[in-house]
Design an enzyme around this catalytic site. Structure first.
Site, PDB file in Angstrom:
ATOM      1  N   ASP A  57       0.888  -1.156   0.000  1.00  0.00           N
ATOM      2  CA  ASP A  57       0.000   0.000   0.000  1.00  0.00           C
ATOM      3  C   ASP A  57       0.927   1.207   0.000  1.00  0.00           C
ATOM      4  O   ASP A  57       1.621   1.462   0.992  1.00  0.00           O
ATOM      5  CB  ASP A  57      -0.886  -0.015   1.240  1.00  0.00           C
ATOM      6  CG  ASP A  57      -1.775   1.214   1.360  1.00  0.00           C
ATOM      7  OD1 ASP A  57      -1.589   2.178   0.580  1.00  0.00           O
ATOM      8  OD2 ASP A  57      -2.646   1.230   2.249  1.00  0.00           O
ATOM      9  N   ASN A  84       3.386   4.122 -10.627  1.00  0.00           N
ATOM     10  CA  ASN A  84       2.175   4.043 -11.433  1.00  0.00           C
ATOM     11  C   ASN A  84       0.894   4.104 -10.611  1.00  0.00           C
ATOM     12  O   ASN A  84      -0.095   4.692 -11.043  1.00  0.00           O
ATOM     13  CB  ASN A  84       2.196   2.734 -12.241  1.00  0.00           C
ATOM     14  CG  ASN A  84       0.825   2.376 -12.773  1.00  0.00           C
ATOM     15  OD1 ASN A  84       0.346   2.944 -13.732  1.00  0.00           O
ATOM     16  ND2 ASN A  84       0.166   1.423 -12.111  1.00  0.00           N
ATOM     17  N   TYR A 149      -7.687  15.688  -8.355  1.00  0.00           N
ATOM     18  CA  TYR A 149      -6.781  14.883  -9.179  1.00  0.00           C
ATOM     19  C   TYR A 149      -5.677  15.754  -9.770  1.00  0.00           C
ATOM     20  O   TYR A 149      -4.491  15.405  -9.719  1.00  0.00           O
ATOM     21  CB  TYR A 149      -7.575  14.211 -10.291  1.00  0.00           C
ATOM     22  CG  TYR A 149      -6.782  13.265 -11.162  1.00  0.00           C
ATOM     23  CD1 TYR A 149      -6.320  12.056 -10.661  1.00  0.00           C
ATOM     24  CD2 TYR A 149      -6.508  13.575 -12.493  1.00  0.00           C
ATOM     25  CE1 TYR A 149      -5.597  11.177 -11.463  1.00  0.00           C
ATOM     26  CE2 TYR A 149      -5.794  12.706 -13.299  1.00  0.00           C
ATOM     27  CZ  TYR A 149      -5.343  11.508 -12.785  1.00  0.00           C
ATOM     28  OH  TYR A 149      -4.621  10.650 -13.581  1.00  0.00           O
TER      29      TYR A 149
END
Length: 280
Positions: A57, A84, A149
């Site tokens: 995580d 990623n 985002y």
């Protein structure tokens, strides 16, 4: 023959990370494939002698350090890090909760920092390494309904650009990747969540935005397998690019941003250059 590289890939159980891991395995390099659910990673990638699957995580620094330790114990070094793993919390800023924004930043900005921090110790000792960090066109241009985002991706951009000069003396290269729309799982329910409708003033636009974003899943023009091959090509270069803008749509966004910046510079050039002290 060239020595096999060791790749450390986050979020390798699905989406772009899975495509990258499969391409690297097929190319014969060693892969440390990480994810929060190792069973899902194993199911996605199968078994291979050059594959190590590790639980990670990325929001947990201790897990990042443990995953790097496991990679070194198995393969001895790490040549390429691919940051990623990410998520997408969509919605208008006023409707996004502080917890949602914190989760977005924790996963898409602090997470890559955790993994990179753990791996830099290895790369500095070996005096080599390549760090490939997946940003977005939202790291070049902010978009409506993407405030959280874009904030995480703009953060990625500033961090990676600054980090580059700090670690270059150790023989470590960094590459920022700005993909356009690629047909991955980013827009699925597992990776995307939306702000709850709270403010009436946004109702009409919110409905349109959600319909549009949900309709794009599975229709993105970019081929993730081709992006994965491009990243392998970049990783094999002695001097990889500082930035790779991936996809025709991403190039169009970047070119538009350059043109807009130049237009603003030209429009206010006289005012801007007048800010110095007058001659005494």
């Amino acid at each position: 023959m060239n020595k096999k590289k060791v790749w450390f890939i986050t979020g390798a159980g699905r989406g772009m990370g899975c495509h990258i891991a499969k391409a690297v395995l097929a190319a014969g390099d060693n892969v440390v494939a990480t994810g929060r659910d190792t069973d899902k990673v194993a199911k996605a990638l199968g078994k291979a002698d050059n594959l190590l699957i590790v639980k990670l995580d990325i929001t947990n620094l201790s897990e990042a350090e443990a995953a790097v330790k496991a990679a070194i114990e198995r393969f001895g070094n790490i040549d390429v890090l691919v940051n990623n793993a990410a998520n997408f919390c969509a919605g208008y800023f006023e409707e996004l909760t502080p917890e949602q924004i914190e989760r977005q930043l924790s996963t898409s900005l602090i997470g890559p920092m955790n993994v990179t921090r753990a791996i830099l110790l290895v790369m500095r000792k070996q005096h080599s390494g390549k760090i490939i960090t997946i940003s977005s066109t939202a790291g070049l241009e902010g978009y409506e309904f993407c405030t959280a985002y874009a904030a995480s991706k703009f953060g990625i951009e500033g961090w990676m650009q600054s980090l580059r000069s700090e670690i270059a003396p150790f023989g470590i290269h960094t590459t920022i990747v700005n993909p356009g729309f690629f047909r991955t799982e980013l827009l699925t329910e597992e990776s995307t969540n939306y702000a709850a409708p709270l403010i009436e003033d946004y109702d009409e636009r919110r409905t349109q935005q959600m319909e549009w974003w949900k309709s794009q899943n599975g229709l993105q023009a970019g081929n993730p397998d081709k992006l994965a091959l491009a990243l392998i090509k970049i990783a094999n270069q002695e001097e990889p690019p500082r930035r790779f803008i991936a996809g025709a749509d991403a190039i169009a966004t970047a070119e538009q941003k350059v043109a807009e910046l130049q237009k603003e510079i030209n429009a206010y050039r006289e005012l801007s250059v007048s800010m110095g002290f007058d001659s005494e």
